[in-house]
Design an enzyme around this catalytic site. Structure first.
Site, PDB file in Angstrom:
ATOM      1  N   CYS A   1      -0.618   4.397   7.273  1.00  0.00           N
ATOM      2  CA  CYS A   1       0.679   4.663   7.315  1.00  0.00           C
ATOM      3  C   CYS A   1       1.572   3.230   7.804  1.00  0.00           C
ATOM      4  O   CYS A   1       0.737   2.625   8.529  1.00  0.00           O
ATOM      5  CB  CYS A   1       1.058   5.389   8.367  1.00  0.00           C
ATOM      6  SG  CYS A   1       2.184   5.986   9.096  1.00  0.00           S
TER       7      CYS A   1
ATOM      8  N   HIS B   1       1.430   8.353  -4.055  1.00  0.00           N
ATOM      9  CA  HIS B   1       2.725   8.821  -4.059  1.00  0.00           C
ATOM     10  C   HIS B   1       3.622   9.032  -4.848  1.00  0.00           C
ATOM     11  O   HIS B   1       2.690   8.118  -5.958  1.00  0.00           O
ATOM     12  CB  HIS B   1       3.046   6.930  -3.316  1.00  0.00           C
ATOM     13  CG  HIS B   1       3.461   6.937  -2.072  1.00  0.00           C
ATOM     14  ND1 HIS B   1       3.879   7.366  -1.223  1.00  0.00           N
ATOM     15  CD2 HIS B   1       2.462   6.556  -1.372  1.00  0.00           C
ATOM     16  CE1 HIS B   1       4.165   6.986   0.004  1.00  0.00           C
ATOM     17  NE2 HIS B   1       3.121   6.325   0.380  1.00  0.00           N
TER      18      HIS B   1
ATOM     19  N   GLU C   1       7.157  13.282   2.910  1.00  0.00           N
ATOM     20  CA  GLU C   1       6.384  12.897   3.243  1.00  0.00           C
ATOM     21  C   GLU C   1       5.267  14.346   3.402  1.00  0.00           C
ATOM     22  O   GLU C   1       5.187  15.196   4.277  1.00  0.00           O
ATOM     23  CB  GLU C   1       5.955  11.989   4.617  1.00  0.00           C
ATOM     24  CG  GLU C   1       5.077  11.316   5.104  1.00  0.00           C
ATOM     25  CD  GLU C   1       5.010   9.982   6.098  1.00  0.00           C
ATOM     26  OE1 GLU C   1       3.700   9.766   6.302  1.00  0.00           O
ATOM     27  OE2 GLU C   1       6.517  10.163   5.953  1.00  0.00           O
TER      28      GLU C   1
ATOM     29  N   CYS D   1       9.700   5.820   5.531  1.00  0.00           N
ATOM     30  CA  CYS D   1       8.369   5.755   5.126  1.00  0.00           C
ATOM     31  C   CYS D   1       8.183   4.444   4.983  1.00  0.00           C
ATOM     32  O   CYS D   1       8.387   4.398   3.460  1.00  0.00           O
ATOM     33  CB  CYS D   1       7.854   6.853   4.054  1.00  0.00           C
ATOM     34  SG  CYS D   1       5.710   6.763   3.381  1.00  0.00           S
TER      35      CYS D   1
ATOM     36  N   GLY E   1       5.672   4.492   1.834  1.00  0.00           N
ATOM     37  CA  GLY E   1       6.787   5.272   0.771  1.00  0.00           C
ATOM     38  C   GLY E   1       7.671   4.254   0.006  1.00  0.00           C
ATOM     39  O   GLY E   1       7.565   3.724  -0.969  1.00  0.00           O
TER      40      GLY E   1
END
Length: 268
Positions: free
Chosen positions: A74, A151, A199, A208, A211
């Site tokens: 994260c 992703h 997410e 994000c 992301g």
């Protein structure tokens, strides 16, 4: 009673409950993590972040999504942890090592090198990950990037027009993605990437970090932008730098909202 302190922080609205368990190695269950993250009945957050002792870095970061599932990486949480701990910090995650450095407004983190191999994303079968020959309704020709977590990125005319609340959960659990996937829709204006993210295990988010990294890398690889690039999310802006064969650098603001104390036994 199992009382302990926590920090509530966010990066561009992507919010976290951060618990330092280094002095007291105590385990959270997925049920407890989901209860803590609950917006009405718990403390409320997108992710529960548990800091633990590490033999490989200054700290190990365990990450639970709002649904209680544990995930590998994260980026916004890494920035918040780097800001919380201050100075230069190395962070071990199950997705790899991250290094961070606090700045005046937030932090800059080195997210490591992205992966593009189909089995590193991972996908269920081999294909080109820069121009994937798959699609879901109007979302076609995606790219896939692993930045510690998986992703898929769609470049569209206007990301605000995409029904991501409907398409996101459909794509997240598609059998093509055996570990599920984070779904990104983006459009480019000049040198700015405008991004929205579904997410996995959380849903639509205001920001994000991974992301933003994955989408910036895909945009650079497709020749849509050059490094560094500004990525604009609903919660604000991140600066992403990446050159072929090198690590991804992500810089942006963080906010410490408050410090609290609770009895962890009341959750779950």
């Amino acid at each position: 009673m199992n009382k302990g302190a926590f920090h509530k922080m966010h990066g561009l609205g992507n919010d976290f409950v951060i618990v330092d368990m280094r002095p007291k190695e105590w385990e959270f269950s997925p049920v407890q993590a989901a209860a803590i993250a609950h917006r009405q009945h718990g403390i409320g957050c997108d992710q529960l972040i548990v800091l633990r002792n590490s033999d490989a870095a200054d700290v190990r970061m365990q990450i639970f999504n709002a649904d209680g599932g544990e995930v590998e990486a994260c980026g916004n949480a890494a920035r918040c942890v780097a800001k919380l701990l201050g100075d230069k910090t190395t962070i071990e995650t199950s997705g790899g090592l991250i290094s961070g450095n606090a700045t005046g407004e937030g932090a800059i983190v080195d997210m490591g090198e992205p992966r593009f191999e189909w089995d590193a994303i991972p996908l269920s079968y081999a294909m080109d990950t820069l121009h994937m020959p798959v699609g879901w309704e109007d979302l076609q020709d995606p790219a896939a990037v692993n930045v510690g977590n998986p992703h898929v990125i769609f470049f569209v005319d206007d990301s605000s027009e995409i029904a991501l609340d409907r398409l996101g959960p459909m794509i997240e659990i598609d059998p093509l993605f055996p570990e599920r996937v984070n779904v990104n829709v983006a459009h480019v204006t000049e040198e700015t990437v405008h991004l929205r993210v579904w997410e996995r295990g959380v849903g639509l988010t205001r920001a994000c970090g991974t992301g933003a990294c994955a989408t910036a890398v895909a945009a650079i690889r497709r020749g849509l932008v050059s490094s560094p690039v500004s990525v604009h999310l609903p919660g604000g802006e991140l600066k992403i730098s990446w050159n072929e064969g090198g690590p991804i650098l992500m810089e942006g603001p963080t906010t410490h909202v408050f410090t609290g104390e609770t009895d962890w036994d009341q959750f779950g």
